[in-house]
Scaffold this active site. Structure first.
Site, PDB file in Angstrom:
ATOM      1  N   SER A  19     -40.190  10.732  15.441  1.00 35.52           N
ATOM      2  CA  SER A  19     -38.843  10.363  15.866  1.00 35.52           C
ATOM      3  C   SER A  19     -38.655   8.861  15.733  1.00 35.52           C
ATOM      4  O   SER A  19     -39.377   8.071  16.358  1.00 35.52           O
ATOM      5  CB  SER A  19     -38.610  10.779  17.318  1.00 35.52           C
ATOM      6  N   HIS A  44     -37.314  12.795  12.273  1.00 39.32           N
ATOM      7  CA  HIS A  44     -36.370  13.138  13.343  1.00 39.32           C
ATOM      8  C   HIS A  44     -35.484  11.930  13.640  1.00 39.32           C
ATOM      9  O   HIS A  44     -35.965  10.814  13.856  1.00 39.32           O
ATOM     10  CB  HIS A  44     -37.167  13.553  14.577  1.00 39.32           C
ATOM     11  N   ASP A  46     -32.459  10.550  16.016  1.00 37.42           N
ATOM     12  CA  ASP A  46     -31.785  10.777  17.303  1.00 37.42           C
ATOM     13  C   ASP A  46     -30.481  10.001  17.409  1.00 37.42           C
ATOM     14  O   ASP A  46     -30.481   8.767  17.371  1.00 37.42           O
ATOM     15  CB  ASP A  46     -32.709  10.326  18.443  1.00 37.42           C
ATOM     16  N   MET A  48     -27.269   9.158  19.780  1.00 34.14           N
ATOM     17  CA  MET A  48     -26.779   9.179  21.174  1.00 34.14           C
ATOM     18  C   MET A  48     -25.485   8.387  21.246  1.00 34.14           C
ATOM     19  O   MET A  48     -25.362   7.324  20.619  1.00 34.14           O
ATOM     20  CB  MET A  48     -27.819   8.558  22.112  1.00 34.14           C
ATOM     21  N   HIS A  80     -30.622  14.994  15.299  1.00 33.02           N
ATOM     22  CA  HIS A  80     -30.472  15.538  16.654  1.00 33.02           C
ATOM     23  C   HIS A  80     -29.294  14.820  17.309  1.00 33.02           C
ATOM     24  O   HIS A  80     -29.410  13.654  17.694  1.00 33.02           O
ATOM     25  CB  HIS A  80     -31.782  15.291  17.420  1.00 33.02           C
ATOM     26  N   MET A  82     -27.068  13.990  20.200  1.00 33.62           N
ATOM     27  CA  MET A  82     -26.901  14.002  21.653  1.00 33.62           C
ATOM     28  C   MET A  82     -25.561  13.339  21.923  1.00 33.62           C
ATOM     29  O   MET A  82     -25.489  12.204  22.423  1.00 33.62           O
ATOM     30  CB  MET A  82     -28.077  13.261  22.316  1.00 33.62           C
ATOM     31  N   MET A 151     -35.694  21.116  24.615  1.00 35.23           N
ATOM     32  CA  MET A 151     -35.980  19.777  25.159  1.00 35.23           C
ATOM     33  C   MET A 151     -37.056  19.910  26.239  1.00 35.23           C
ATOM     34  O   MET A 151     -36.896  20.665  27.203  1.00 35.23           O
ATOM     35  CB  MET A 151     -34.722  19.151  25.761  1.00 35.23           C
ATOM     36  N   ASP A 185     -38.982  18.937  21.716  1.00 31.28           N
ATOM     37  CA  ASP A 185     -38.660  17.507  21.656  1.00 31.28           C
ATOM     38  C   ASP A 185     -38.842  16.871  23.027  1.00 31.28           C
ATOM     39  O   ASP A 185     -38.107  17.186  23.972  1.00 31.28           O
ATOM     40  CB  ASP A 185     -37.207  17.361  21.176  1.00 31.28           C
TER      41      ASP A 185
END
Ligand code: DX5
Ligand code: ZN
Length: 232
Positions: A19, A44, A46, A48, A80, A82, A151, A185
């Site tokens: 990640s 990965h 992420d 947000m 991913h 979020m 998660m 994750d």
């Protein structure tokens, strides 16, 4: 990527997905190359938004800046999201080079439509669920997802401790959706990789355990070995 819902080779089998959240962003290209050279093929990514979770991280511009170097060696980028209302963001990430896009069941009233939209854009479609969300929450859409992201920490930050018992949730989801890839994750390292792989997860995200190590390539390989040991 092209070709909806066919699982690319790089997502198959047991994989550790570094990640980037824990990487040094002043040298992001080098960080990506380091784990690719060690053998990682799933990166990965992420995202947000400061709303679904408090932090704000990275978006499509950063994704497009690393896409070529990942794809050139046959790797894939696992996004991913979020973010709240992920349906508004999906197309931007597909265009920027995502190979899979996962979003949270807690973040949208349109999970079924969004999974279809992701597949229509040629990406694998994933649904993620928080540690406090009952596994039954994804039951109606699991059959429309290529990947379920369990998660094992509360989303928002790297470096948190694995929530004990998450492997039991993985095992229940394995029964609920036997054909679907399961990604786990949060808090994955050499101590937790074996149990989650043994419970049925095949994509193991590892951020701080890889990029927080002195040698990220060796750390990646050690986590993969621990995961393999957990499945034998
Ligand atoms: C957390 C992110 C994770 C994070 C994991 O919200 O979704 O992907 O990078 O970090 P570690 O492996 O450090 O728990
Ligand atoms: Zn993540």
């Amino acid at each position: 990527m092209t070709g909806s819902s066919e699982i690319p080779e790089s997502f198959r089998g047991l994989r550790v997905a570094p990640s980037l959240l824990s990487a040094d962003f002043s040298g992001l290209g080098s960080a990506v190359d380091e784990v690719l050279e060690a053998g990682a093929r799933v990166i990965h990514f992420d995202v947000m938004d400061g709303s679904f979770v408090p932090p704000i991280t990275i978006g499509p511009l950063v994704l497009s800046s690393i896409a070529d170097r990942v794809h050139e060696v046959g790797g894939v980028i696992d996004v991913h999201l979020m973010v709240d209302s992920p349906e508004r963001q999906i197309a931007q990430f597909a265009e920027a080079g995502a190979d899979s896009i996962s979003f949270h069941i807690e973040a949208t009233a349109h999970a079924h439509r969004s999974l279809g939209a992701i597949r229509d854009l040629g990406c694998l479609a994933g649904i993620a669920l928080n540690p406090g969300t009952p596994v039954e929450a994804i039951e109606a859409v699991a059959g429309h997802a290529d990947m379920i992201v369990v998660m094992s920490v509360n989303p928002g930050w790297g470096g948190q401790s694995y929530i004990e018992g998450s492997e039991e949730r993985i095992a229940r989801i394995r029964e609920l959706a036997p054909e679907t890839l399961i990604e786990v994750d949060g808090g994955i390292g050499t101590a937790t990789a074996g149990p989650v792989a043994g419970a049925g997860a095949s994509l193991l995200v590892a951020g701080s355990a890889v990029f927080g190590a002195a040698d990220p390539g060796s750390a990646y390989r050690a986590i993969l070995e621990a995961a393999e040991a957990g499945t034998t």
